[in-house]
Design an enzyme around this catalytic site. Structure first.
Site, PDB file in Angstrom:
ATOM      1  N   GLN A 128       0.819  -1.206   0.000  1.00  0.00           N
ATOM      2  CA  GLN A 128       0.000   0.000   0.000  1.00  0.00           C
ATOM      3  C   GLN A 128       0.858   1.263   0.000  1.00  0.00           C
ATOM      4  OE1 GLN A 128      -2.182   1.381   3.614  1.00  0.00           O
ATOM      5  NE2 GLN A 128      -3.993   0.711   2.509  1.00  0.00           N
ATOM      6  N   GLY A 129       0.708   2.082  -1.017  1.00  0.00           N
ATOM      7  CA  GLY A 129       1.464   3.331  -1.107  1.00  0.00           C
ATOM      8  C   GLY A 129       0.553   4.522  -0.882  1.00  0.00           C
ATOM      9  N   SER A 131       0.590   6.637   2.649  1.00  0.00           N
ATOM     10  CA  SER A 131       1.251   7.648   3.478  1.00  0.00           C
ATOM     11  C   SER A 131       2.529   8.171   2.818  1.00  0.00           C
ATOM     12  CB  SER A 131       1.630   7.050   4.831  1.00  0.00           C
ATOM     13  OG  SER A 131       0.485   6.642   5.521  1.00  0.00           O
ATOM     14  N   SER A 163       4.098  -1.497   3.972  1.00  0.00           N
ATOM     15  CA  SER A 163       4.324  -2.863   4.452  1.00  0.00           C
ATOM     16  C   SER A 163       4.542  -3.810   3.279  1.00  0.00           C
ATOM     17  CB  SER A 163       3.117  -3.367   5.244  1.00  0.00           C
ATOM     18  OG  SER A 163       2.690  -2.403   6.148  1.00  0.00           O
ATOM     19  N   GLU A 246     -10.866  -1.740   5.857  1.00  0.00           N
ATOM     20  CA  GLU A 246      -9.765  -1.975   6.775  1.00  0.00           C
ATOM     21  C   GLU A 246     -10.237  -1.948   8.226  1.00  0.00           C
ATOM     22  OE1 GLU A 246      -5.297  -0.088   7.287  1.00  0.00           O
ATOM     23  OE2 GLU A 246      -6.669   0.682   5.789  1.00  0.00           O
TER      24      GLU A 246
END
Lengths: 389, 361
Positions: A128-129, A131, A163, A246
């Site tokens: 996941q990109g 932040s 992550s 989420e």
């Protein structure tokens, strides 16, 4: 109000239990936490086993490669796999719980056909990109730029807290496509191939000593327009679908795990004599109440989502997920503090598996929206208080 | 059916009916009139008999109205004059009673509906004594349900005779609307006591759950008070509810209340002793903590007698001691962890997983 399962749900539960009893003993030993390629292989093999047995993408729609089951059945799946001590979703987390559901909800038929089956089969890992160094809680302030050039976006910027970036094939990437628009309206969602030229991954060591996080640097990376999910500049809305997922059921299995950990702690305390400490004992008793209630709250949220799905709503858990996450993340941290009380000086041994878990738990009140942000969400969206300033 | 926490149409109607009844029969003015009436704070001084005159007791008209509406007979079979409903419905009604701060031994009278003539229709008020300890509304009740861990007995009596029969000592209750007596151990053997065949353990569990439901209602009521104040009250040119410090207090009120609500509703469906203990524990905490936070949100106003917040807090303190206390619930739930048979032979996943060694071995 009703807590009994349908015949179909109970049959599903029994079938799953039987399959787990047969399958789990045959799994290879889990690889060491530091061996990322081995962990990827292990996580993918488990996902493949689920896929082959018909348990992958249970609650995904059938046109997304899923089984079209309701959220309740999905919850039974999470409950039973956790009870049986099955492997955690691991490196498949983003694909199965963030990127996949987003593509299922917002992607074109071609995009779903391209990306969803490999997620379900455990062939491809997503990261996941979202932040960035300057865009954490204020995610919409993200600055990674994407400029359209022919049939590609040219992306430049950097991402943080990504992550599993080191072992990922794809990244669900949020980029700014219109810098002049209000910040929420100039964002676009792209699927970035991690092997594209210009992508650099630098591991980021956490306080737990692990490096599952990474910084991702993007230097003129070309991403085909066809990798855009949703319309240009509509990425914020697309993303909110993901984030709601989420906070909805993503932690359901972990609640079951926490309850089980608690029973182990009680046994450990009885064995080492700490059980005689009334303060500690009562603390464990209270945590028992907390995790029992958190499980019921999960069922509640899921039953609401289930109902919404059946009556034409989105089936996406809403702000109630924030209520759950607020208490869950803190209760889980309290669980490790209680564990330290049970273990005594043993709790200082960094070589123990549980120490890593204790350290990891420090991120729970931060990841997926800090507790402070969640409280703003609850205050404004559920309680209807004025917008904070 | 599938797992579903949403209220059914009948349940919603029942809840709305109770709200309407309470709004008509026990509006805020009535609550305040009772609180502000001079004899409400009866003294601990003097003999129990003298004390009796100072306890006007729960409003008998309200009690009868509750009886007529089926509040006490709710779970009796239809052939016995009840509605044949269950704990989930009872919990909804008790939640409303808690929200309205309706005083009186509601749970005890509800449980006595099949045991004491007149309890079901609200013409008799029944209080209870759970082992030795504290009894509420002893002077104004018509009977006392005497419970121990395995016996359920009844002491019918003339109204006002309770304290003398049980050799109970009054003390000045912190809650102005819940007069209390202390009954020392061992519970005295007194003439006129009737044995019943009721399952004492079940009655105590149900009382704990119905008390938890009242605590839940009070906790929810406190959220309403806090949020409406935070929206209305202006400081520094803004509603105080626009300040994150205030917002976060309110958000935490909701978090602990939603947890308690899920717990109370689930326990009403499963009737599992551990779930009931969890429900009581979490609802007690929610009621007490919410009253405290609500007080803080109200700032100086919250510290006044005139605001209702202290009534929520004081009632919550009393209810937290009734039936399963915090200590009893926590101990019960701790021991329940050791009973988890499913875990007896379970593989040690957490301790051993990644490090490959087992600290417990």
């Amino acid at each position: 109000m009703d807590l009994s399962g349908t015949e179909e749900e109970e049959a599903f539960r029994h079938g799953l239990r039987a399959w787990l009893r047969e399958t789990l003993p045959k799994l290879p030993p889990r690889p060491p936490a530091t061996d990322w390629p081995a962990r990827r292989a292990f996580d993918c093999a488990w996902q493949r086993a689920l896929y082959d047995a018909g348990y992958a993408g249970l609650h995904w729609p059938s046109d997304a490669g899923g089984r079209g089951a309701g959220p309740t059945q999905h919850l039974i799946f999470l409950e039973e796999t956790e009870r049986a001590g099955a492997p955690y979703v691991g490196a498949n987390f983003v694909g199965l719980l963030h990127a996949g559901p987003t593509i299922a909800a917002e992607g074109t038929a071609a995009q779903r056909a391209r990306w969803l089956p490999p997620i379900l089969r455990g062939d491809e890992i997503w990261c996941q990109g979202f932040s960035e160094p300057e865009a954490g809680s204020d995610l919409a302030a993200l600055r990674t730029r994407a400029v359209l050039d022919g049939d590609s976006y040219v992306v430049t910027g950097s991402k943080l807290w990504t992550s599993h970036a080191e072992v990922a094939d794809w990244c669900e990437l949020l980029v700014r496509t219109d810098p002049s628009a209000p910040k929420h309206r100039g964002i676009t969602w792209l699927a970035l191939p991690m092997d594209a030229p210009g992508v650099t991954v630098r591991p980021l060591r956490t306080l737990a000593g692990s490096d599952e996080f990474a910084e991702v640097f993007l230097d003129g990376v070309r991403v085909p327009v066809g990798n855009r999910v949703g319309a240009e500049n509509d990425g914020w809305r697309v993303t909110m679908v993901t984030l709601a997922f989420e906070r909805g059921t993503a932690f359901a299995g972990e609640v079951v795990a926490c309850r089980r950990t608690l029973t182990r702690l009680a046994r450990a305390a009885r064995a080492n004599g700490r059980w005689d400490d009334a303060v500690l004992r009562r603390r464990l008793g209270r945590l028992n109440a907390e995790f029992t209630a958190l499980w019921r709250l999960t069922q509640w949220n899921v039953s609401e989502a289930d109902h919404a799905a059946r009556t034409g709503g989105s089936g996406v858990p809403g702000a109630t997920g924030s209520v759950f996450k607020l208490r869950y993340s803190e209760a889980r941290q309290e669980l490790y503090e209680a564990a330290a009380g049970v273990l005594g000086p043993e709790s200082l041994d960094a070589g123990r598996a549980w120490t890593a878990d204790r350290l990891s738990s420090l991120s729970y009140t931060i990841a997926a929206g800090t507790s402070q942000i969640q409280r703003n969400v609850v205050a404004e969206r559920i309680l209807g208080l004025p917008r904070a300033w | 059916m599938t797992v579903d926490f949403r209220l059914g149409d009948d349940q919603r109607a029942l809840q709305a009916g109770m709200r309407t009844l309470l709004a008509a029969r026990y509006p805020r003015e009535k609550l305040r009139a009772a609180v502000d009436a001079p004899p409400a704070l009866d003294g601990a001084q003097g003999a129990p008999e003298a004390h009796g005159a100072a306890d006007p007791g729960p409003d008998r008209k309200v009690w009868r109205a509750l009886g007529e509406a089926g509040f006490f007979a709710l779970r009796l079979a239809e052939k016995d004059g009840g509605s044949g409903l269950g704990l989930p419905e009872a919990v909804l009604l008790f939640e409303e009673a808690g929200r309205a701060l309706l005083p009186g031994p509601l749970a005890a009278t509800h449980l006595a509906a099949g045991l004491v003539p007149g309890a079901a229709d609200g013409t008799r008020i029944v209080t209870a004594l759970d082992g030795p300890g504290v009894a509420e509304h002893l002077t104004s009740s018509d009977a006392v349900l005497l419970l121990t861990s395995d016996t359920a007995r009844l002491l019918p009596m003339e109204a006002g005779a309770g304290p003398r029969a049980l050799r109970a000592r009054p003390f000045r209750s912190v809650d102005p609307l819940t007069p209390l007596h202390r009954v020392d151990p061992p519970p005295p053997v007194c003439p006129g006591v009737i044995d019943t065949s009721a399952d004492a353990a079940r009655l105590r569990r149900e009382a704990a759950l119905l008390t938890a439901a009242q605590q839940l209602g009070s906790a929810r009521g406190a959220i309403t008070l806090a949020v409406s104040h935070a929206r209305r009250r202006t400081q520094f040119g803004r509603p105080v509810g626009a300040f994150q410090a205030v917002q976060h207090l309110c958000a935490q009120m909701l978090v602990r209340t939603d947890l308690a609500r899920a717990s109370v509703y689930a326990a009403s469906l499963t009737e599992d002793p551990a779930e009931i203990a969890a429900a009581k524990l979490l609802a007690d905490s929610a009621a007490i903590r919410n009253a405290r936070d609500c007080l803080q949100v109200h700032s100086g106003l919250g510290f006044t007698w005139e605001a209702d917040i202290h009534l929520h807090l004081k009632r919550a303190w009393v209810r937290a001691f009734q039936w399963q206390s915090t200590e009893e619930s926590e101990e019960f739930l701790a021991n329940e962890l050791l009973m988890d048979a499913a875990e007896e032979n379970a593989p040690d996943v957490w301790w051993g997983t990644e490090g490959g060694e087992n600290v417990l071995a």
